[in-house]
Design an enzyme around this catalytic site. Sequence first.
Site, PDB file in Angstrom:
ATOM      1  N   SER A 251       0.812  -1.218   0.000  1.00  0.00           N
ATOM      2  CA  SER A 251       0.000   0.000   0.000  1.00  0.00           C
ATOM      3  C   SER A 251       0.842   1.262   0.000  1.00  0.00           C
ATOM      4  O   SER A 251       1.953   1.291   0.560  1.00  0.00           O
ATOM      5  CB  SER A 251      -0.871  -0.022   1.252  1.00  0.00           C
ATOM      6  OG  SER A 251      -1.490   1.209   1.435  1.00  0.00           O
TER       7      SER A 251
ATOM      8  N   TYR B 117      -1.989   0.329   9.826  1.00  0.00           N
ATOM      9  CA  TYR B 117      -2.212  -0.401   8.575  1.00  0.00           C
ATOM     10  C   TYR B 117      -0.942  -0.354   7.711  1.00  0.00           C
ATOM     11  O   TYR B 117      -0.411  -1.383   7.280  1.00  0.00           O
ATOM     12  CB  TYR B 117      -3.409   0.206   7.833  1.00  0.00           C
ATOM     13  CG  TYR B 117      -3.536  -0.246   6.415  1.00  0.00           C
ATOM     14  CD1 TYR B 117      -3.783  -1.572   6.113  1.00  0.00           C
ATOM     15  CD2 TYR B 117      -3.406   0.669   5.365  1.00  0.00           C
ATOM     16  CE1 TYR B 117      -3.886  -1.990   4.800  1.00  0.00           C
ATOM     17  CE2 TYR B 117      -3.508   0.258   4.054  1.00  0.00           C
ATOM     18  CZ  TYR B 117      -3.749  -1.071   3.772  1.00  0.00           C
ATOM     19  OH  TYR B 117      -3.847  -1.474   2.472  1.00  0.00           O
TER      20      TYR B 117
ATOM     21  N   LYS C 248       1.832  -3.356   6.644  1.00  0.00           N
ATOM     22  CA  LYS C 248       2.195  -3.681   5.254  1.00  0.00           C
ATOM     23  C   LYS C 248       3.716  -3.577   5.068  1.00  0.00           C
ATOM     24  O   LYS C 248       4.330  -4.405   4.397  1.00  0.00           O
ATOM     25  CB  LYS C 248       1.469  -2.742   4.283  1.00  0.00           C
ATOM     26  CG  LYS C 248      -0.031  -3.002   4.197  1.00  0.00           C
ATOM     27  CD  LYS C 248      -0.324  -4.235   3.366  1.00  0.00           C
ATOM     28  CE  LYS C 248      -1.785  -4.576   3.304  1.00  0.00           C
ATOM     29  NZ  LYS C 248      -2.082  -5.780   2.534  1.00  0.00           N
TER      30      LYS C 248
HETATM   31  N1  UFG Z   1     -13.012  10.638   2.849  1.00  0.00           N
HETATM   32  C1  UFG Z   1     -13.975  11.586   3.181  1.00  0.00           C
HETATM   33  N2  UFG Z   1     -15.229  11.124   3.513  1.00  0.00           N
HETATM   34  C2  UFG Z   1     -15.539   9.817   3.549  1.00  0.00           C
HETATM   35  C3  UFG Z   1     -14.545   8.861   3.206  1.00  0.00           C
HETATM   36  C4  UFG Z   1     -13.285   9.321   2.868  1.00  0.00           C
HETATM   37  O1  UFG Z   1     -13.724  12.784   3.190  1.00  0.00           O
HETATM   38  O2  UFG Z   1     -16.683   9.479   3.875  1.00  0.00           O
HETATM   39  C5  UFG Z   1     -11.674  11.113   2.452  1.00  0.00           C
HETATM   40  C6  UFG Z   1     -10.560  10.549   3.322  1.00  0.00           C
HETATM   41  O3  UFG Z   1     -10.314  11.392   4.405  1.00  0.00           O
HETATM   42  C7  UFG Z   1      -9.404  10.466   2.321  1.00  0.00           C
HETATM   43  C8  UFG Z   1     -10.060  10.256   0.965  1.00  0.00           C
HETATM   44  O4  UFG Z   1     -11.437  10.630   1.145  1.00  0.00           O
HETATM   45  O5  UFG Z   1      -8.743  11.676   2.286  1.00  0.00           O
HETATM   46  C9  UFG Z   1     -10.004   8.838   0.498  1.00  0.00           C
HETATM   47  O6  UFG Z   1     -10.445   7.999   1.551  1.00  0.00           O
HETATM   48  P1  UFG Z   1     -10.709   6.449   1.372  1.00  0.00           P
HETATM   49  O7  UFG Z   1     -11.251   5.942   2.675  1.00  0.00           O
HETATM   50  O8  UFG Z   1     -11.503   6.207   0.162  1.00  0.00           O
HETATM   51  O9  UFG Z   1      -9.266   5.845   1.102  1.00  0.00           O
HETATM   52  P2  UFG Z   1      -7.899   6.020   1.950  1.00  0.00           P
HETATM   53  O10 UFG Z   1      -7.059   7.036   1.226  1.00  0.00           O
HETATM   54  O11 UFG Z   1      -8.165   6.256   3.381  1.00  0.00           O
HETATM   55  O12 UFG Z   1      -7.270   4.575   1.854  1.00  0.00           O
HETATM   56  C10 UFG Z   1      -7.158   3.871   0.638  1.00  0.00           C
HETATM   57  C11 UFG Z   1      -7.145   2.394   0.955  1.00  0.00           C
HETATM   58  C12 UFG Z   1      -5.935   2.053   1.750  1.00  0.00           C
HETATM   59  C13 UFG Z   1      -4.679   2.533   1.037  1.00  0.00           C
HETATM   60  C14 UFG Z   1      -4.794   3.996   0.693  1.00  0.00           C
HETATM   61  C15 UFG Z   1      -3.596   4.371  -0.132  1.00  0.00           C
HETATM   62  O13 UFG Z   1      -8.313   2.041   1.693  1.00  0.00           O
HETATM   63  O14 UFG Z   1      -5.904   0.658   1.903  1.00  0.00           O
HETATM   64  O15 UFG Z   1      -5.978   4.228  -0.028  1.00  0.00           O
HETATM   65  O16 UFG Z   1      -3.678   5.645  -0.671  1.00  0.00           O
HETATM   66  F1  UFG Z   1      -3.621   2.391   1.834  1.00  0.00           F
END
Ligand code: UFG
Length: 332
Positions: A117, A141, A145
């Site tokens: 990741s 997390y 990894k």
């Molecule tokens: N976000 C919001 N509202 C929500 C959900 C997410 O504002 O309801 C924001 C988060 O704060 C983040 C972005 O949208 O900034 C993306 O969030 P995601 O939850 O879709 O994805 P993440 O970036 O947290 O994580 C994903 C994968 C991980 C991986 C990561 C790598 O779930 O496994 O991308 O970039 F490590």
Amino acid sequence: MRVLVTGGAGYIGSITTEELLKQGQKVVVFDSLQQGHKDAVLPEAVFVQGDLSDKISLENVFQSYSIDAVVHLAAETVVEHSMTDPKKYFHNNVINGINLLDSMLKYNVEKIIFSSSAAVYGEPVETPIQETHPQNPVNSYGESKLMFEKILDWYHRAYGVKYISLRYFNAAGASEKLGEEHHPETHLIPLVLKCALNYKTEKEANKKVKIFGTEYPTNDGTCVRDYIHVVDLAKAHILALEQIDELGARVYNLGNGDGYSVHEVIDTAKKITGADIEVVFASPRRGDPAVLIASSSRIKEELGWKPEHKDLESIIQSAWSWYLNHPERYSR
Ligand code: UFG
């Protein structure tokens, strides 16, 4: 070739399985179904329900099927959850991974593609992020990894295990048959699209998308991510399997190299769905870096990987089409 796909009933695992099957490979999916869906496993694949903590059922798989290579995706994957329950992340992502490696050694399986990741990098000091960028995870997390990547390298040096670690940025989108469905859903794009669906069907028209944090050091104050189409991501596993013999031990980033803010994702989804997606502002989530954008030049140059669905619009469009064409999503 017969490939064991751990986590093959999950979002990325099921679509990687689909691509492997298209290539004419045989696939054995091993999945606990704690997060995966039985319906996401295509009938051409053999399905074994099991958990990597259960060494007996794991070894049974290696005993029953002659496995040539492993694609290891089974994992806990929610960044925020990893801040409050790191135990789960180290047990499932590290200890269970060691169980897998030990079974591989016992049954002389020497090739593994590991689903790593972008979270291994932590807060970037340079963007786009290259594989040589310092690795200082800011959530457990990412730490789990990174630990497993290091373990893989020791198994390579000592026992000759061949590995390729693919550091995924933000997987999104869907294939025609398979898409993203988590319980509970925490990812931005499916949450936004489900909000649009509710709006369209007027079932729960009061649902709003939460924007976590509006004061990040980005153009519009919201987090920026590099969204990569899940089919492009899946295809990288095929290329990695084709070339693992020559490479032996290698790490690759997988992203598009373009960053989109939370606002930009929501605006694109509004355009595609025609829905008036309402938002509320909420506090930043723990463990979220402000910006994550990949340099994927290494995998392009060395493996010949070429993303086919680069723009955010076509990524979100594919996810939207999947929701519209599969109103029940997965029943099991
Ligand atoms: N976000 C919001 N509202 C929500 C959900 C997410 O504002 O309801 C924001 C988060 O704060 C983040 C972005 O949208 O900034 C993306 O969030 P995601 O939850 O879709 O994805 P993440 O970036 O947290 O994580 C994903 C994968 C991980 C991986 C990561 C790598 O779930 O496994 O991308 O970039 F490590």
